[in-house]
Scaffold this active site. Structure first.
Site, PDB file in Angstrom:
ATOM      1  N   ASP A 241       0.831  -1.198   0.000  1.00 59.69           N
ATOM      2  CA  ASP A 241       0.000   0.000   0.000  1.00 59.69           C
ATOM      3  C   ASP A 241       0.869   1.253   0.000  1.00 59.69           C
ATOM      4  OD1 ASP A 241      -1.908   1.921   0.341  1.00 59.69           O
ATOM      5  OD2 ASP A 241      -2.716   1.140   2.211  1.00 59.69           O
ATOM      6  N   HIS A 337      -8.515   0.396  -8.295  1.00 62.46           N
ATOM      7  CA  HIS A 337      -8.094   1.484  -7.407  1.00 62.46           C
ATOM      8  C   HIS A 337      -6.805   2.143  -7.889  1.00 62.46           C
ATOM      9  CE1 HIS A 337      -7.906   3.611  -3.556  1.00 62.46           C
ATOM     10  NE2 HIS A 337      -6.628   3.268  -3.468  1.00 62.46           N
TER      11      HIS A 337
END
Length: 429
Positions: A241, A337
């Site tokens: 991430d 995303h």
């Protein structure tokens, strides 16, 4: 949860004592921490109860985790460009009834003095709890900001930046107002949980009768050194991430993240400061973990194992948005995303993400209350966070598996010089 990676610079080490300094008869905590192992300071113990005396041994020097130190004074406040820290606390305060500009100035003066001491590995000046007496600075950072409501409470409305206007509503919001916003905001981070908690207690005690806690959240990240080599962090969904975070070495980093010292529409007291968007994002982990690996990777647009884009390569390979499979479908789905959050798909909008994961237990239905304490930094939230979140709001595949439950926007002034306190140019200007 934009697809951008947090920089991980090595933490500087402070020895705490100048070379050649004579040994002191009484050692302060800071001096002891800085010299243990380097100058032969020994801590021995007797074991008479079992019939023998334990031989004294050389003291173990601070580990690399404990000896890391961030500087309180500087051009920018600490806790923005440093690497992710293992433990964090986010806390918002509201000024007490009747407290105004004078009380706020006294509070920021106390907080700044305490932050400077604790970040140097020293105890608090008054009523220190002793919780962190055995630890080094552990890369502790303490960062202070002002919320929109602070300026009316202190009669400083004319000094409130336009960039601090409330964030717009987003369709994915399920916000708890009691856990959102606040007059004052403090971010605490460290690589040791007791050091971070010690700082939280000191800051809370310093507030005294001037301010009360509005909300407080606890977070964590992987401890530095826990992996075989430095790597981008993983979140609680198991995904790498933060691969595309702007980096301090980028030529436009300062322009994107910090308010310029001149030529800005912001008031002068915000020079070299930044704006922090804080979002408590709950991850619906049971739903997420029910997906197949392939489905998870299609939601994100990256491989779970190594963070590489689905279009091929390694984690840092540029994503090929035009690549298609044998059926003519995009390899990186249009609602992935990572595709939606790319700066080149959002007019260059960029944010510096510096989040913490959180876990607040399991509810009566057995569902974990866990997710991300999302903190992002930018010179202007209207050009940083807002356009990215609007784009995500319109069709991000990840939205089905997360819920925004709390929110805040805070103006974080620039760093301080020796003898100054945070916010002094605002409160005494």
């Amino acid at each position: 949860m934009a697809d951008q990676s947090t920089p991980q610079p090595p933490a500087p080490v402070d020895t705490g004592a100048p070379p050649g300094a004579p040994a002191a008869r009484g050692l302060s905590r800071r001096t002891l921490l800085g010299t243990a192992g380097a100058t032969g300071v020994v801590l021995g113990a007797a074991g008479g109860a079992v019939g023998y005396a334990a031989a004294p041994s050389a003291a173990t020097p601070l580990t690399s985790v404990g000896s890391g130190r961030a500087m309180f004074h500087g051009k920018h406040q600490p806790g923005i460009t440093e690497g992710l820290q293992a433990k964090g606390h986010l806390v918002a305060f509201d000024l007490a009834a009747g407290a105004g500009r004078r009380e706020a100035a006294a509070l920021l003066r106390r907080w700044s003095a305490t932050a400077e001491r604790l970040m140097a590995g020293e105890p608090a000046a008054h009523e220190d709890t002793g919780v962190a007496r055995d630890a080094g600075p552990s890369s502790l950072t303490i960062t202070f900001g002002f919320g929109h409501s602070f300026f009316a409470r202190t009669g400083l409305e004319k000094q409130r930046p336009a960039s601090l206007d409330p964030l717009p509503d987003f369709s994915s919001d399920h916000l708890d107002k009691a856990r959102s916003n606040g007059d004052l905001w403090v971010q605490i981070g460290a690589d040791d949980a007791l050091v971070a908690f010690h700082a939280l207690r000191a800051i809370q005690k310093d507030a005294g009768s001037a301010a009360r806690v509005r909300w407080q959240m606890n977070g964590f990240n992987r401890t530095p050194g826990a992996t075989a080599h430095p790597m981008t962090a993983r979140n609680l969904m198991g995904q790498i991430d933060g691969t595309r975070n702007p980096k301090p070495a980028d030529p436009d980093f300062g322009k994107r993240i910090f308010v310029p010292a001149s030529g800005s529409a912001d008031p002068s007291w915000m020079a070299n400061g930044s704006y922090a968007v804080v979002r408590r994002i709950r991850m619906l982990l049971d739903d997420w973990e029910a997906l197949t690996l392939e489905a998870q990777e299609n939601v994100i647009g990256r491989r779970k194992a190594d963070g590489a884009p689905l279009s091929g390569g390694s984690e840092t390979t540029a994503m090929n948005l035009d690549k298609t499979d044998a059926e003519g479908e995009y390899v990186v789905p249009v609602n992935a995303h990572a595709r939606i959050t790319r700066p080149d798909q959002n007019g260059g909008a960029a944010i510096l993400r510096r989040p913490f994961s959180y876990h607040d237990g399991i509810d009566a239905d057995g569902v974990p209350d866990a997710g991300l304490l999302f903190v992002c930094w930018q010179a202007d939230p209207l050009r940083g966070f807002v356009p990215l979140q609007r784009k995500l709001d319109r069709g991000d595949a990840l939205s089905k598996y997360i819920r925004h439950e709390a929110s805040g926007l805070f103006a974080v002034p620039g760093g301080t010089a020796q003898g100054e306190y945070v916010g002094q140019r605002l409160l005494e200007g």
